[in-house]
Motif scaffolding. Structure first.
Motif, PDB file in Angstrom:
ATOM      1  N   THR A 383      -5.912  48.035 113.375  1.00 45.08           N
ATOM      2  CA  THR A 383      -6.803  48.463 112.308  1.00 45.08           C
ATOM      3  C   THR A 383      -6.913  49.985 112.333  1.00 45.08           C
ATOM      4  N   ALA A 385      -8.285  53.656 110.140  1.00 46.85           N
ATOM      5  CA  ALA A 385      -9.281  54.176 109.206  1.00 46.85           C
ATOM      6  C   ALA A 385      -8.782  55.504 108.628  1.00 46.85           C
ATOM      7  N   GLN A 386      -9.422  55.889 107.525  1.00 51.03           N
ATOM      8  CA  GLN A 386      -9.130  57.184 106.867  1.00 51.03           C
ATOM      9  C   GLN A 386      -7.650  57.339 106.500  1.00 51.03           C
ATOM     10  N   HIS A 388      -8.520  53.207 105.210  1.00 46.78           N
ATOM     11  CA  HIS A 388      -8.613  51.936 105.899  1.00 46.78           C
ATOM     12  C   HIS A 388      -7.350  51.124 105.665  1.00 46.78           C
ATOM     13  N   ARG A 389      -6.736  50.667 106.783  1.00 47.15           N
ATOM     14  CA  ARG A 389      -5.511  49.877 106.701  1.00 47.15           C
ATOM     15  C   ARG A 389      -5.531  48.800 107.781  1.00 47.15           C
ATOM     16  N   ASP A 433      -3.520  47.983 102.553  1.00 49.70           N
ATOM     17  CA  ASP A 433      -4.389  49.126 102.276  1.00 49.70           C
ATOM     18  C   ASP A 433      -5.701  48.596 101.699  1.00 49.70           C
ATOM     19  N   GLY A 436     -12.231  49.483 102.132  1.00 47.73           N
ATOM     20  CA  GLY A 436     -13.217  49.722 103.190  1.00 47.73           C
ATOM     21  C   GLY A 436     -12.888  48.843 104.384  1.00 47.73           C
ATOM     22  N   PRO A 437     -13.705  48.893 105.405  1.00 45.69           N
ATOM     23  CA  PRO A 437     -13.446  48.055 106.583  1.00 45.69           C
ATOM     24  C   PRO A 437     -13.557  46.580 106.222  1.00 45.69           C
ATOM     25  N   THR A 476     -19.591  42.989 104.035  1.00 50.81           N
ATOM     26  CA  THR A 476     -18.552  43.984 103.762  1.00 50.81           C
ATOM     27  C   THR A 476     -17.876  43.776 102.421  1.00 50.81           C
TER      28      THR A 476
END
Length: 741
Positions: A383, A385-386, A388-389, A433, A436-437, A476
């Motif tokens: 996982t 982030a920046q 989120h993938r 992609d 968000g988380p 989420t």
């Protein structure tokens, strides 16, 4: 040092045992009589001595004559009856074995003529006449170079064991302490001991005609015994002096097809190790594979391949002389690997899976990514982030030809893009992609993976409002929820389909809230999230959030009577029936029925309820109020039915007394709900100094639910549904009273 073997007499250097030489080869002085016709004395005087001195580059042969000359080299024993060495000597380099030397000149002077044949270093029987051709060894039709060469002893052919055994595919072990040779395959062994005629084949003891021996640093064994002990066939060609060995074909005992994780496995089990195996692609079809086994025969049927198999089209055997070919027809190409077992009794052909497709769909409010492969696969996730993938790697799996680098059908529900690739050889990568988380829920299947991105519960919050308790569940992603009271009446369940709990610590409700405990659990298929609230009382609930929102908001109606001590007094009882109705109904029965229903409602709402009587018994008036005072009840409610001389009298009355400043407010609250709920005539709230009211130390009321003397109201008062409505109305009035404190 001397020893005698048959017609041989041998002398050896004292520092070197027989068959040993510091240079690594045999060093021996062999003395052979010229011929049988000479007398013993003549034989004793005329000898042919030959010493084989071996090094890396040459063979040197030395011949000494018996008259004159110098002595033998220091340390070598003299032949019996021999004399000094001749002054002249003959030296020949690179002489082959079985060379004849005719000594004529010196022997003619003595009147003797002799012809001698030099013997070879192998302990074969003495030969007369012409020399035999050298023995040859063939295994499976191919000549095996053997050094030293085979020889015949006592009618048996002896060969160096290592050459023959390894050519047959067997393993050779040497145990120097026991002087034993162990030859064989897994499950089949032959054990021989140097110099002994006893051998063992498996668990059976066998006697040999000729024992094994060591010659020129090699272990020689009877070839027929060892070969047949290993299951081979032995042939002797007298014309070419050739020993031919043929391995008994290994039986293909079982072939299985297993859908293992990462690869389809074709397992071949054998009765004995093969001499050779080879895996290659078919010349006419590069997607097909051919596994050649030699020597081998089929002893089992092949497994059937289903028509729906995505990887294999079929399996079949093809004979190939003394060998066997297993033909594997595949529907398409792809990586594969052959893995032989260490013991040689099996082969495993692994056909690695490929990713044949990636699809995106939606299940309710949950995006779903389906990765399709030829079979079950292992996976690894990462996982990032920046941005989120979610990265999913499939080791040992390759992308099928034509697999798109980007999957159509996105974005959807927070899934922005899906990409595929092969960052490393035989590793397929799928990248999601995300907006968000979104922690995934990955389910392996028989033909790939199902990746779901359900909403995750990341936090929950409690709020105490005026008469209500609010619970907010933060997710989420979008979700839909339902809420229901469970049959026990003490638990309320909020179910969020396909949601997953991701709360590190679940906060519990605070004091005075409508719930006392909360638990989270996963259930169902696909799993959903159950949020279960433990409620000491239940007054109602409602969901304030709608489907598709990223949160679930639940409100619970509060109970103002939670923990309150309430005394309920059903009037009359026992020998005191109270008022009687026109049809003979008794007031005491109506009073008790409504009181017990009210107790149940108030208890469910969290109140501590006591009743004067729970059955048909008489209780003195003073004892009734004394019990309530002793229990320190918060309120006192006495239940009755009215009566009059006129059957037309009707309606509801509620009484109180000035015993407590709150008695009037309690009477007003209960009377209002009785009128609203029951719909009878309102006869008002009145004061009366009934004993149970006058002597009560807490707010106290007495209700007259109707006139049992009125035929219509008698019918209502004895109706269970009317009794339940009356209990609910009194409960609501009590709730209002405590909420307005």
């Amino acid at each position: 040092m001397t020893r005698t073997t048959g017609q041989w007499r041998e002398w050896h250097h004292p520092e070197h045992p027989p068959g040993h030489h510091p240079g690594g080869r045999s060093s021996r002085l062999s003395i052979e009589p010229f011929c049988r016709g000479f007398s013993y004395k003549m034989i004793k005087r005329y000898w042919l001595a030959k010493e084989m001195v071996a090094d890396k580059s040459s063979h040197e042969e030395w011949t000494w004559l018996p008259q004159g000359g110098s002595r033998l080299p220091q340390g070598w024993g003299l032949p019996q009856g021999g004399s000094r060495l001749p002054q002249g000597r003959t030296r020949t380099r690179r002489n082959p074995l079985f060379r004849s030397l005719a000594l004529v000149g010196r022997m003619a002077a003595a009147g003797l003529l002799a012809l001698a044949l030099l013997s070879s270093p192998q302990p074969a029987a003495a030969q007369t006449g012409a020399a035999s051709p050298p023995l040859r060894l063939e295994v499976e039709g191919k000549e095996v170079a053997v050094d030293p060469p085979p020889f015949i002893d006592a009618g048996r052919t002896l060969v160096p064991i290592r050459f023959a055994a390894e050519a047959l595919g067997a393993q050779v072990g040497w145990h120097p302490e026991q002087q034993q040779v162990v030859v064989g395959f897994p499950g089949r062994q032959v054990v021989l001991t140097i110099g002994r005629n006893q051998a063992r084949v498996g668990d059976a003891e066998v006697t040999l005609d000729v024992p094994p021996r060591i010659v020129a640093g090699r272990t020689f064994v009877p070839v027929r015994f060892v070969a047949e002990g290993l299951g081979a066939t032995v042939e002797w060609d007298a014309d070419t002096y050739t020993v031919r060995l043929w391995r008994q074909p290994s039986q293909v005992r079982r072939v299985t097809l297993n859908r293992a994780v990462g690869a389809a496995e074709i397992r071949v089990e054998l009765s004995a190790p093969l001499l050779s195996h080879r895996l290659e692609t078919r010349p006419d079809d590069p997607t097909g594979l051919v596994l050649s086994l030699y020597p081998a025969v089929p002893a089992t049927a092949l497994p059937e391949v289903p028509e729906s198999d995505p990887l294999l089209a079929g399996l079949r055997f093809e004979p190939d002389g003394r060998g066997l070919r297993l033909v594997v027809d595949r529907r398409r190409g792809g990586p594969y690997r052959l893995e032989p077992d260490p013991d040689g009794l099996g082969l495993t052909l692994k056909l690695f899976y490929q990713v044949t497709g990636v699809e995106v769909s939606q299940d309710g409010w949950v995006p779903v990514v389906t990765i399709r492969t030829d079979g079950p696969v292992a996976y690894q996730t990462l996982t990032l982030a920046q941005p989120h993938r979610l990265v999913i790697d499939l080791p040992g799996v390759t992308p099928a030809p034509g697999l798109p680098a980007e999957v159509p059908g996105v974005p959807t529900l927070g899934l922005q893009r899906v990409r595929t690739g092969e960052p490393l050889p035989q590793v397929t990568r799928v990248v999601l992609d995300l907006a968000g988380p979104r922690p995934p829920v990955i389910t392996p299947t028989a033909d790939g993976l199902v990746v779901r991105l359900p909403p995750h519960l990341t936090d929950l919050r409690w709020e105490a409002l005026q008469g209500r308790t609010r619970l907010t569940l933060l997710l989420t992603g979008p979700a839909a929820a339902t809420a229901e009271l469970l049959p026990d009446g003490r638990h309320l369940r909020v179910r969020i389909p396909q949601a997953v709990a991701a709360v590190p610590q679940v906060p519990q409700p605070g004091p005075g809230m409508a719930a006392t405990r909360i638990t989270l659990s996963q259930s169902g298929s696909p799993p959903g999230l159950d949020v279960v609230l433990e409620v000491p009382y239940y007054q109602g609930h409602r969901l304030l959030s709608g489907p598709g929102e990223g949160q679930v908001v639940l409100e619970l109606e509060g109970s103002p009577v939670y923990g309150r001590r309430i005394w309920v007094d059903p009037g009359h009882g026992g020998h005191d029936p109270g008022a009687l109705g026109p049809s003979g109904s008794q007031e005491k029965q109506v009073n008790l029925a409504v009181a017990l229903r009210l107790r149940e409602l108030l208890t469910q709402a969290g109140a501590q309820v006591q009743v004067t009587r729970q059955d048909d018994r008489f209780v003195e008036l003073r004892a009734r109020i004394q019990g309530a005072n002793a229990a320190q009840a918060d309120i006192f409610v006495s239940i009755h039915a009215n009566s009059a001389g006129s059957p037309q009298a009707a309606g509801i009355e509620t009484y109180y007394w000035d015993n407590h400043p709150e008695s009037a407010r309690l009477a007003q609250a209960i009377h209002r709900h009785l009128i609203e709920e029951l719909g009878l005539r309102d006869r008002g709230v009145k004061k009366n100094d009934y004993l149970v009211l006058r002597e009560a130390r807490m707010p106290a009321v007495l209700v007259e639910l109707g006139f049992i003397s009125n035929p219509e109201e008698e019918r209502l008062l004895t109706d269970p549904s009317f009794q339940q409505r009356a209990a609910i109305a009194i409960q609501k009035g009590i709730f209002d009273y405590f909420q307005q404190e």
